[in-house]
Design a protein around this motif. Sequence first.
Motif, PDB file in Angstrom:
ATOM      1  N   GLY A 175       0.818  -1.206   0.000  1.00 51.97           N
ATOM      2  CA  GLY A 175       0.000   0.000   0.000  1.00 51.97           C
ATOM      3  C   GLY A 175       0.850   1.253   0.000  1.00 51.97           C
ATOM      4  O   GLY A 175       0.550   2.233  -0.691  1.00 51.97           O
ATOM      5  N   THR A 176       1.911   1.223   0.776  1.00 51.45           N
ATOM      6  CA  THR A 176       2.819   2.363   0.839  1.00 51.45           C
ATOM      7  C   THR A 176       3.383   2.657  -0.547  1.00 51.45           C
ATOM      8  O   THR A 176       3.403   3.808  -1.008  1.00 51.45           O
ATOM      9  N   ASP A 193      -6.116   7.308  -0.283  1.00 59.09           N
ATOM     10  CA  ASP A 193      -5.504   6.163   0.381  1.00 59.09           C
ATOM     11  C   ASP A 193      -6.660   5.323   0.922  1.00 59.09           C
ATOM     12  O   ASP A 193      -7.193   5.582   1.994  1.00 59.09           O
ATOM     13  N   ARG A 245      -8.277   0.692   3.551  1.00 53.73           N
ATOM     14  CA  ARG A 245      -9.458  -0.021   4.073  1.00 53.73           C
ATOM     15  C   ARG A 245     -10.757   0.564   3.501  1.00 53.73           C
ATOM     16  O   ARG A 245     -11.753   0.705   4.212  1.00 53.73           O
ATOM     17  N   LYS A 303      -4.355  -7.080   4.794  1.00 52.98           N
ATOM     18  CA  LYS A 303      -5.179  -6.586   5.905  1.00 52.98           C
ATOM     19  C   LYS A 303      -6.506  -7.351   5.928  1.00 52.98           C
ATOM     20  O   LYS A 303      -6.500  -8.555   5.729  1.00 52.98           O
TER      21      LYS A 303
HETATM   22  C1  PLP Z   1      -1.612  -0.157   5.916  1.00 55.14           C
HETATM   23  C2  PLP Z   1      -1.871   1.171   5.369  1.00 55.14           C
HETATM   24  C3  PLP Z   1      -1.177   1.638   4.251  1.00 55.14           C
HETATM   25  C4  PLP Z   1       0.030   0.943   3.667  1.00 55.14           C
HETATM   26  O1  PLP Z   1      -0.117  -0.366   3.303  1.00 55.14           O
HETATM   27  P1  PLP Z   1       1.153  -1.362   3.383  1.00 55.14           P
HETATM   28  O2  PLP Z   1       0.725  -2.470   2.490  1.00 55.14           O
HETATM   29  O3  PLP Z   1       1.271  -1.737   4.810  1.00 55.14           O
HETATM   30  O4  PLP Z   1       2.337  -0.632   2.859  1.00 55.14           O
HETATM   31  C5  PLP Z   1      -1.547   2.857   3.733  1.00 55.14           C
HETATM   32  N1  PLP Z   1      -2.531   3.583   4.280  1.00 55.14           N
HETATM   33  C6  PLP Z   1      -3.208   3.175   5.366  1.00 55.14           C
HETATM   34  C7  PLP Z   1      -4.298   4.022   5.901  1.00 55.14           C
HETATM   35  C8  PLP Z   1      -2.886   1.965   5.957  1.00 55.14           C
HETATM   36  O5  PLP Z   1      -3.551   1.568   7.041  1.00 55.14           O
END
Ligand code: PLP
Length: 351
Positions: A65-66, A171, A174, A202
């Motif tokens: 996600g990052t 972003d 979730r 997640k």
């Molecule tokens: C977990 C998360 C990310 C990043 O995801 P990763 O796969 O852990 O890099 C980005 N934004 C939010 C709000 C998150 O909770």
Amino acid sequence: MRLIDLRSDTLTLPTKEMLQASLIAKMGDDGREREGKGEDETVIELEKTAARILNKDDAIFVHSGTFGNMVSLMSHTTRGGRVIVGHNSHIYKSEKGSFDQNILGLEPVVLQTVLGRYNLSELEAELRRGNVAVVCFENTVNFEGGVAITVEEMEIYTDLCKKYNVKTHLDGARLFNSARHLKVNPSSLVKDIDSVMVCLSKGLCAPIGSVVCGSKDFIYTVRKNRKLLGGQLRQAGIIAAPGIIALNKMIDRLDEDHYRAKIIAEGINSITGLSIDLNTVQTNILRVDITSDSITSDYLISLLDTKFSLKVHKISEKEIRICTYHGITDEDAKEAISRLRSCMSEINKEV
Ligand SMILES: *Cc1c(COP(=O)(O)O)cnc(C)c1O
């Protein structure tokens, strides 16, 4: 005592069905491009599935996600580009790479938010001043107890950004938790957003991966930039196959995580020394306040862990976070409350 680990929904393990899907996934070289797509059939199917669910032209698979957020921002603007972020957003507080001078070198314009919401007149004042490249949103808002931003709020934001011709990025790590809580179609939450990142890991249980969705041209730019950053994938069907199951089968069951979080929250509210704002209990994340003067979160976390086999996550000196996820049962939720109660009564006795 059996360990109950409520630190994060990043602790989910892939389901058996996901592991079986990996074994038989059709694979190819995803880094070898053909008309804007790679050559791994399973990755292509995942990207099509994500684009369809979010009603966007196209999508691209990324390993985290990052990385998805970073490559999206990089694709909207260039070094020095000014990016509006909430003061408590994951992109600003946790990821940092976008704003590191040695990495993407974007310039954060940090606005104070309340439960992840911008103040509309402050946001507009900043947009009116000009020279803003992108505005970032987050849904659910991780560091605000996983609260959901509504369709109506998102529309107000995106209308405002459009008026000033500024790009928008969501972003949506979730996003599906928000959609389930609000009982809306996930695509309605991203209708006018230029780009959105969603996590397949997640709550959705895939072992690895996120997807970025947007217009065809945007995703093509992301593909080029993903390669520049070293995020190009090869036979990624092995991890895309669980991702397809995540999107097709794991979204509706997020309701169970939300239900268990509610059970835990209600339990916590009857424990002396802890409190929780029940208005923020919407999805699978709880932000718990330590109201007892005598302890810090470090102390509570360590006592819970060593003596009660219950792991929770630190937010600040006086706040902890609790997450529910696939694998945490009704029984675990009840047991967690009972362990929290025992731990706090031990602390209260010592005072
Ligand atoms: C977990 C998360 C990310 C990043 O995801 P990763 O796969 O852990 O890099 C980005 N934004 C939010 C709000 C998150 O909770």
